[in-house]
Design a protein around this motif. Structure first.
Motif, PDB file in Angstrom:
ATOM      1  N   MET A   1       0.847  -1.191   0.000  1.00 38.24           N
ATOM      2  CA  MET A   1       0.000   0.000   0.000  1.00 38.24           C
ATOM      3  C   MET A   1       0.884   1.242   0.000  1.00 38.24           C
ATOM      4  SD  MET A   1      -3.061  -1.388   0.261  1.00 38.24           S
ATOM      5  CE  MET A   1      -4.228  -0.281   0.998  1.00 38.24           C
ATOM      6  N   GLY A   2       0.396   2.334  -0.610  1.00 35.01           N
ATOM      7  CA  GLY A   2       1.218   3.531  -0.683  1.00 35.01           C
ATOM      8  C   GLY A   2       1.280   4.250   0.639  1.00 35.01           C
ATOM      9  N   THR A   3       2.288   5.094   0.791  1.00 33.13           N
ATOM     10  CA  THR A   3       2.431   5.905   1.992  1.00 33.13           C
ATOM     11  C   THR A   3       2.575   7.340   1.582  1.00 33.13           C
ATOM     12  OG1 THR A   3       4.835   5.706   2.041  1.00 33.13           O
ATOM     13  CG2 THR A   3       3.574   3.996   3.185  1.00 33.13           C
ATOM     14  N   ASP A   4       2.572   8.233   2.547  1.00 33.68           N
ATOM     15  CA  ASP A   4       2.682   9.659   2.265  1.00 33.68           C
ATOM     16  C   ASP A   4       4.121  10.106   2.117  1.00 33.68           C
ATOM     17  OD1 ASP A   4       0.030   9.667   2.480  1.00 33.68           O
ATOM     18  OD2 ASP A   4      -0.094  10.684   4.415  1.00 33.68           O
ATOM     19  N   SER A   5       5.101   9.231   2.470  1.00 34.33           N
ATOM     20  CA  SER A   5       6.495   9.642   2.489  1.00 34.33           C
ATOM     21  C   SER A   5       6.959  10.066   1.116  1.00 34.33           C
ATOM     22  CB  SER A   5       7.364   8.494   2.997  1.00 34.33           C
ATOM     23  OG  SER A   5       7.258   7.377   2.158  1.00 34.33           O
ATOM     24  N   GLY A   6       7.741  11.155   1.074  1.00 36.16           N
ATOM     25  CA  GLY A   6       8.333  11.601  -0.168  1.00 36.16           C
ATOM     26  C   GLY A   6       7.403  12.377  -1.067  1.00 36.16           C
ATOM     27  N   ARG A   7       6.159  12.671  -0.619  1.00 37.33           N
ATOM     28  CA  ARG A   7       5.212  13.334  -1.499  1.00 37.33           C
ATOM     29  C   ARG A   7       4.821  14.720  -1.029  1.00 37.33           C
ATOM     30  NH1 ARG A   7       2.516   8.395  -1.085  1.00 37.33           N
ATOM     31  NH2 ARG A   7       3.278   6.949  -2.645  1.00 37.33           N
ATOM     32  N   ARG A   8       5.206  15.103   0.155  1.00 34.55           N
ATOM     33  CA  ARG A   8       4.782  16.382   0.688  1.00 34.55           C
ATOM     34  C   ARG A   8       5.673  17.489   0.118  1.00 34.55           C
ATOM     35  NH1 ARG A   8       1.188  15.973   4.774  1.00 34.55           N
ATOM     36  NH2 ARG A   8       0.872  13.894   5.629  1.00 34.55           N
ATOM     37  N   VAL A   9       5.115  18.229  -0.781  1.00 26.65           N
ATOM     38  CA  VAL A   9       5.846  19.326  -1.404  1.00 26.65           C
ATOM     39  C   VAL A   9       5.069  20.604  -1.146  1.00 26.65           C
ATOM     40  CG1 VAL A   9       6.747  20.269  -3.546  1.00 26.65           C
ATOM     41  CG2 VAL A   9       6.705  17.793  -3.183  1.00 26.65           C
ATOM     42  N   GLY A  10       5.645  21.485  -0.331  1.00 24.70           N
ATOM     43  CA  GLY A  10       4.955  22.723  -0.025  1.00 24.70           C
ATOM     44  C   GLY A  10       3.804  22.518   0.933  1.00 24.70           C
ATOM     45  N   ARG A  11       3.041  23.547   1.104  1.00 23.75           N
ATOM     46  CA  ARG A  11       1.928  23.534   2.047  1.00 23.75           C
ATOM     47  C   ARG A  11       0.624  23.282   1.287  1.00 23.75           C
ATOM     48  NH1 ARG A  11       1.140  25.606   7.080  1.00 23.75           N
ATOM     49  NH2 ARG A  11      -0.966  26.241   7.655  1.00 23.75           N
ATOM     50  N   PRO A  12      -0.171  22.278   1.713  1.00 21.26           N
ATOM     51  CA  PRO A  12      -1.418  22.031   1.004  1.00 21.26           C
ATOM     52  C   PRO A  12      -2.355  23.235   1.094  1.00 21.26           C
ATOM     53  CG  PRO A  12      -1.403  20.864   3.101  1.00 21.26           C
ATOM     54  CD  PRO A  12      -0.024  21.432   2.908  1.00 21.26           C
ATOM     55  N   ARG A  13      -3.039  23.481   0.003  1.00 21.35           N
ATOM     56  CA  ARG A  13      -3.966  24.615  -0.022  1.00 21.35           C
ATOM     57  C   ARG A  13      -5.236  24.265   0.732  1.00 21.35           C
ATOM     58  NH1 ARG A  13      -4.394  25.851  -6.292  1.00 21.35           N
ATOM     59  NH2 ARG A  13      -5.743  27.531  -5.549  1.00 21.35           N
ATOM     60  N   ALA A  14      -5.730  25.235   1.443  1.00 24.65           N
ATOM     61  CA  ALA A  14      -6.947  25.002   2.222  1.00 24.65           C
ATOM     62  C   ALA A  14      -8.126  24.788   1.294  1.00 24.65           C
ATOM     63  CB  ALA A  14      -7.216  26.194   3.139  1.00 24.65           C
ATOM     64  N   ALA A  15      -9.010  23.897   1.680  1.00 22.06           N
ATOM     65  CA  ALA A  15     -10.217  23.638   0.883  1.00 22.06           C
ATOM     66  C   ALA A  15     -11.325  23.208   1.818  1.00 22.06           C
ATOM     67  CB  ALA A  15      -9.951  22.555  -0.162  1.00 22.06           C
ATOM     68  N   GLN A  16     -12.544  23.482   1.433  1.00 21.83           N
ATOM     69  CA  GLN A  16     -13.696  23.058   2.207  1.00 21.83           C
ATOM     70  C   GLN A  16     -13.929  21.575   1.963  1.00 21.83           C
ATOM     71  OE1 GLN A  16     -15.525  24.910   4.377  1.00 21.83           O
ATOM     72  NE2 GLN A  16     -16.499  22.965   4.930  1.00 21.83           N
ATOM     73  N   GLU A  69      -1.848   5.349  -7.995  1.00 28.03           N
ATOM     74  CA  GLU A  69      -1.672   5.015  -6.585  1.00 28.03           C
ATOM     75  C   GLU A  69      -3.020   4.732  -5.923  1.00 28.03           C
ATOM     76  OE1 GLU A  69      -0.069   6.910  -2.396  1.00 28.03           O
ATOM     77  OE2 GLU A  69       0.751   7.683  -4.277  1.00 28.03           O
ATOM     78  N   LEU A  70      -4.017   5.526  -6.243  1.00 24.01           N
ATOM     79  CA  LEU A  70      -5.351   5.294  -5.689  1.00 24.01           C
ATOM     80  C   LEU A  70      -5.897   3.945  -6.150  1.00 24.01           C
ATOM     81  CD1 LEU A  70      -6.828   8.864  -6.192  1.00 24.01           C
ATOM     82  CD2 LEU A  70      -6.407   7.759  -3.989  1.00 24.01           C
ATOM     83  N   LEU A  71      -5.733   3.644  -7.433  1.00 20.40           N
ATOM     84  CA  LEU A  71      -6.220   2.366  -7.949  1.00 20.40           C
ATOM     85  C   LEU A  71      -5.484   1.202  -7.287  1.00 20.40           C
ATOM     86  CD1 LEU A  71      -7.922   0.672  -9.858  1.00 20.40           C
ATOM     87  CD2 LEU A  71      -6.216   1.079 -11.656  1.00 20.40           C
ATOM     88  N   ALA A  72      -4.170   1.315  -7.143  1.00 24.73           N
ATOM     89  CA  ALA A  72      -3.395   0.246  -6.509  1.00 24.73           C
ATOM     90  C   ALA A  72      -3.866  -0.001  -5.082  1.00 24.73           C
ATOM     91  CB  ALA A  72      -1.911   0.597  -6.528  1.00 24.73           C
ATOM     92  N   ASP A  73      -4.104   1.064  -4.336  1.00 27.69           N
ATOM     93  CA  ASP A  73      -4.582   0.915  -2.951  1.00 27.69           C
ATOM     94  C   ASP A  73      -5.962   0.270  -2.907  1.00 27.69           C
ATOM     95  OD1 ASP A  73      -2.261   2.054  -2.086  1.00 27.69           O
ATOM     96  OD2 ASP A  73      -3.206   3.623  -0.897  1.00 27.69           O
ATOM     97  N   LEU A  74      -6.833   0.680  -3.803  1.00 28.81           N
ATOM     98  CA  LEU A  74      -8.178   0.109  -3.831  1.00 28.81           C
ATOM     99  C   LEU A  74      -8.135  -1.376  -4.182  1.00 28.81           C
ATOM    100  CD1 LEU A  74     -10.148   3.001  -5.575  1.00 28.81           C
ATOM    101  CD2 LEU A  74     -10.334   2.282  -3.179  1.00 28.81           C
TER     102      LEU A  74
END
Length: 208
Positions: A1-16, A69-74
């Motif tokens: 399963m995928g992880t979040d490591s290595g993917r955080r680039v910058g600050r995520p934009r706020a969203a509702q 990645e989403l398909l692989a996890d599903l």
């Protein structure tokens, strides 16, 4: 399963976001499950997944690398629980092998028939043959081997040579995964009842 490591680039934009109580990555998986099984994988864009999850597309890439990645996890989520159960059943040698095989069949079918979306239908996508999905294929192969080992441990399986055992395993595993196609037409009755009937049919395949 995928992880979040290595993917955080910058600050995520706020969203509702919808008030689902799910973590962002889980929300994306729920959105992808719905869209991949209703619109189709190829027709679903990353923007559509992000919007369905209540976030901007740029924010989505903070949590996942993209659709694959989403398909692989599903895909792995449809097999991992059954594999966990299969390992438990293989270890439980105090119980008759037929009983354990029946239980694995029932568990597997309930998983494939459960939930709001027919995620097992994603197995049929041509994209799934790609190397990116090797993890799913490895987990699925281990699950199939657990079926083989349980069939071999039954009284009927004990009399089979290697070739016939492979044929019976293919037939049983094909029967179980065949509920993916049956579900597309909407199987009659509840998932537990359908699962029990399929498990009964699988044992007849082994015995006959």
């Amino acid at each position: 399963m995928g992880t979040d490591s290595g993917r955080r680039v910058g600050r995520p934009r706020a969203a509702q976001r919808p008030d689902s109580g799910l973590a962002p990555r889980a929300e994306l998986l729920v959105a992808a499950a719905e869209l991949f099984t209703t619109r189709g994988y190829a027709a679903t864009t990353t923007r559509a997944v992000a919007e369905r999850a209540g976030m901007r597309q740029a924010t989505m890439y903070h949590y996942v690398s993209g659709k694959e990645e989403l398909l692989a996890d599903l895909l792995e989520s449809t097999v991992a629980p059954s594999l966990t159960r299969a390992r438990e059943l293989l270890a439980d040698t105090a119980r008759p092998a037929e009983e354990r095989l029946w239980e694995l069949c029932r568990t597997d079918v309930e998983l494939l028939c459960g939930g709001p979306h027919n995620l097992g239908g994603l197995y049929l996508l041509p994209e799934v043959r790609a190397e990116r999905f090797a993890g799913f294929h490895a987990v699925r192969a281990e699950l199939k081997d657990a079926y083989r080992r349980l069939i071999a441990a039954t009284k009927a399986g004990d009399a089979l040579d290697a070739d016939e055992l492979a044929v019976r395993t293919d037939l049983v595993f094909g029967l179980i995964e065949g509920v993916i196609l049956v579900r597309r037409s909407g199987p009659a009755g509840s998932a537990p009842r359908f699962a029990r009937a399929t498990a009964d049919a699988a044992l007849r395949v082994v015995r006959d």
